[in-house]
Design an enzyme around this catalytic site. Structure first.
Site, PDB file in Angstrom:
ATOM      1  N   LYS A  26       0.848  -1.194   0.000  1.00 26.08           N
ATOM      2  CA  LYS A  26       0.000   0.000   0.000  1.00 26.08           C
ATOM      3  C   LYS A  26       0.882   1.241   0.000  1.00 26.08           C
ATOM      4  O   LYS A  26       1.908   1.279   0.705  1.00 26.08           O
ATOM      5  CB  LYS A  26      -0.881  -0.039   1.253  1.00 26.08           C
ATOM      6  CG  LYS A  26      -1.926   1.060   1.368  1.00 26.08           C
ATOM      7  CD  LYS A  26      -2.737   0.864   2.654  1.00 26.08           C
ATOM      8  CE  LYS A  26      -3.878   1.856   2.806  1.00 26.08           C
ATOM      9  NZ  LYS A  26      -4.676   1.608   4.039  1.00 26.08           N
ATOM     10  N   SER A  66      -9.530   1.569   3.064  1.00 26.25           N
ATOM     11  CA  SER A  66      -8.685   2.324   2.165  1.00 26.25           C
ATOM     12  C   SER A  66      -7.647   1.484   1.401  1.00 26.25           C
ATOM     13  O   SER A  66      -7.098   1.966   0.414  1.00 26.25           O
ATOM     14  CB  SER A  66      -7.966   3.428   2.936  1.00 26.25           C
ATOM     15  OG  SER A  66      -7.104   2.896   3.908  1.00 26.25           O
ATOM     16  N   SER A 117      -9.461  -0.772   7.244  1.00 24.24           N
ATOM     17  CA  SER A 117      -8.948  -0.591   5.881  1.00 24.24           C
ATOM     18  C   SER A 117      -8.272  -1.803   5.252  1.00 24.24           C
ATOM     19  O   SER A 117      -8.034  -1.798   4.052  1.00 24.24           O
ATOM     20  CB  SER A 117      -7.977   0.576   5.835  1.00 24.24           C
ATOM     21  OG  SER A 117      -8.710   1.766   5.757  1.00 24.24           O
TER      22      SER A 117
HETATM   23  N1  GLN Z   1     -13.194   3.844   6.761  1.00 23.38           N
HETATM   24  C1  GLN Z   1     -12.172   4.114   7.720  1.00 23.38           C
HETATM   25  C2  GLN Z   1     -11.863   5.593   7.717  1.00 23.38           C
HETATM   26  O1  GLN Z   1     -12.204   6.226   6.751  1.00 23.38           O
HETATM   27  C3  GLN Z   1     -10.959   3.313   7.356  1.00 23.38           C
HETATM   28  C4  GLN Z   1      -9.699   3.819   7.946  1.00 23.38           C
HETATM   29  C5  GLN Z   1      -8.524   2.916   7.837  1.00 23.38           C
HETATM   30  O2  GLN Z   1      -8.556   1.800   8.337  1.00 23.38           O
HETATM   31  N2  GLN Z   1      -7.433   3.463   7.307  1.00 23.38           N
HETATM   32  O3  GLN Z   1     -11.311   6.141   8.647  1.00 23.38           O
END
Ligand code: GLN
Length: 467
Positions: A61, A136, A160
């Protein structure tokens, strides 16, 4: 540690197989867009094929540092940044023979659930290109689902890793907080997040986790895994979170029920519980995550690295312009919200209360695990939704984080696993275990593997068959 057979090693070491691999990835990824950068020829790529992961191509990532590769975080503000060092988790995989072939798309700085908040690219779901891959870590999930790499790294701050894994039909592990070093992970909300893995192979997941985990002198919050590990043998009891009928879409609810039945059939005792503080999870998560984000993202000011405007009156003007032009809408919104909840005189009202909720949630989960080995939950209320879906607006997406954020607020490990395919889209569930109980997660996933075999999306790249 399970033995991994490395039939992919030639895709990196054999020049012809490598060219055919690169061509195939480029071809498939034209439609999916999982990679922000794909470059298997960078220094370090010619590693030996020795080690447990000898010659295995992996994707990382793009908020995790790998020397010589870009580190954009999906943001305009870091668009031209190249990482000067390698994250500990990646280094350990490289030392075991893995080769980083590229960096995957993400919602800017990890903020989002669809990859639509990336400033630098669009990733779609390999199962259906009109749908989002989740987020994400959507690029990592899409790359693994499409067969472009057998293993990818993501970060999980509020779901995420697990939610995109769920949307793309692959396994996604959020390890225990502190079990994998965060050194080299660009911080979003430091007290919640951890580097996790996405893969289609539960044995590979266990092997990779074994390699990555453990104390690291560069991360003060990392812990020695061996001293703390909870064994996976002898698991027999699962509690299922009771979820209101209106909370889940039908295919998701069906997969959830079927998992409960399959566990009973496999000899597990399955009971239901409710968590009194469930309604507080999302407000607590967004209070803590935005507060930490507002502090963590203060370092991006255009002065030492990253985007800088063409012209500025003075240093203050430069910072203002760099941040105004460099950050996207969602990131700005969260920084504002974070500074709002932290403003002087109001910490008790917001941040302090969120921390108390966090303690409450930890206690509730402790009591769950005093009488059960595993907790079964949905991952997300819907399957992969349509790109630009007005039904799934920003507010709804945040509320939908309720099931994943529990593991981040409590620090506990959780694994999301594929159950089936309905309407051409994957369904899945997640299991949570007590701290350092990853072995339990691998064990239950293996127990369910034959009942719910993994499926492949259209245009799946079978790396093993490349000649
Ligand atoms: N949907 C979560 C957010 O927007 C996911 C965050 C993550 O795990 N990076 O904060």
């Amino acid at each position: 540690m399970p033995q991994i057979t490395t039939n992919w090693s030639g895709v990196i070491t054999n020049p012809e197989r490598k060219q055919s691999y690169i061509r195939s990835v480029r071809e498939i990824d034209k439609n999916i867009g999982s990679f922000l950068s794909f470059n298997p020829d960078l220094p370090g790529s010619d590693t030996t094929v020795k080690g447990a992961l000898g010659g295995m191509p992996i994707a990382v990532k793009d908020n995790i540092a790998v020397t010589g590769h870009p580190l954009t975080c999906g943001s305009r503000i870091l668009e031209n940044l190249v990482a000067p060092y390698t994250a500990t988790a990646v280094q350990r995989l490289e030392d075991a023979g893995a080769v980083v072939v590229g960096k995957t798309n993400l919602d800017e700085f990890g903020m989002g659930s669809s990859n639509e908040n990336s400033a630098l690219g669009t990733t779609v779901n390999p199962w259906n290109n009109d749908r989002v891959p989740g987020g994400s870590s959507g690029g990592s999930a899409a790359a693994v689902a499409a067969g472009l790499v057998p293993l990818a790294l993501g970060s999980d701050t509020g779901g995420s890793v697990r939610q995109p894994a769920n949307f793309c039909g692959v396994y996604g592990l959020k390890p225990t907080y502190g079990s994998v070093s965060r050194f080299g992970l660009t911080a979003y909300a430091s007290s919640l997040e951890v580097i996790g893995t996405l893969t289609r192979d539960i044995d590979l997941m266990e092997t990779a986790f074994g390699i990555m985990s453990g104390i690291d002198e560069n991360d003060q919050s990392s812990v020695s895994y061996e001293d703390s590990v909870v064994p996976g043998s002898d698991i027999s009891s699962v509690v299922m979170l009771s979820v209101g009928n209106d909370m889940l879409d039908d295919p998701v609810a069906r997969a959830y029920m079927e998992t409960g039945e399959a566990l009973r059939a496999a000899g597990y005792s399955v009971t239901e519980i409710s968590l009194p503080s469930l309604d507080l999870v999302v407000p607590a998560y967004y209070t803590i995550a935005t507060a930490e984000a507002s502090a963590n993202l203060a370092r991006f000011n255009g002065i030492r690295y990253g985007y800088a405007p063409d012209f500025a009156e003075n240093p203050a003007d430069l910072m203002k312009k760099a941040r105004h032009e460099g950050f996207g809408r969602e990131v700005k919104l969260r920084i504002l919200l974070g500074t709002y909840v932290l403003r002087s005189g109001f910490q008790d009202q917001y941040y302090g209360r969120a921390q108390k909720i966090r303690t409450l949630i930890r206690k509730e989960l402790e009591s769950v695990f005093s009488s059960a080995d595993l907790l079964l939950m949905p991952v997300f209320p819907t399957q992969a939704f349509l790109k630009g879906d007005s039904e799934m607006d920003d507010f709804k997406q945040r509320l939908a984080d309720v099931f994943t954020c529990l593991a981040n607020l409590s620090g506990l490990p959780a694994l999301s696993l594929p159950i089936g395919v309905e309407n051409g889209l994957p369904t899945g569930v997640q299991f949570m275990a007590p701290s350092f109980g990853e072995q339990r997660l691998f064990k239950v996933a293996r127990n369910l593997k034959d009942t719910f075999p993994l499926q492949t999306p259209p245009n799946y790249l079978d790396i093993g068959s490349l000649v």
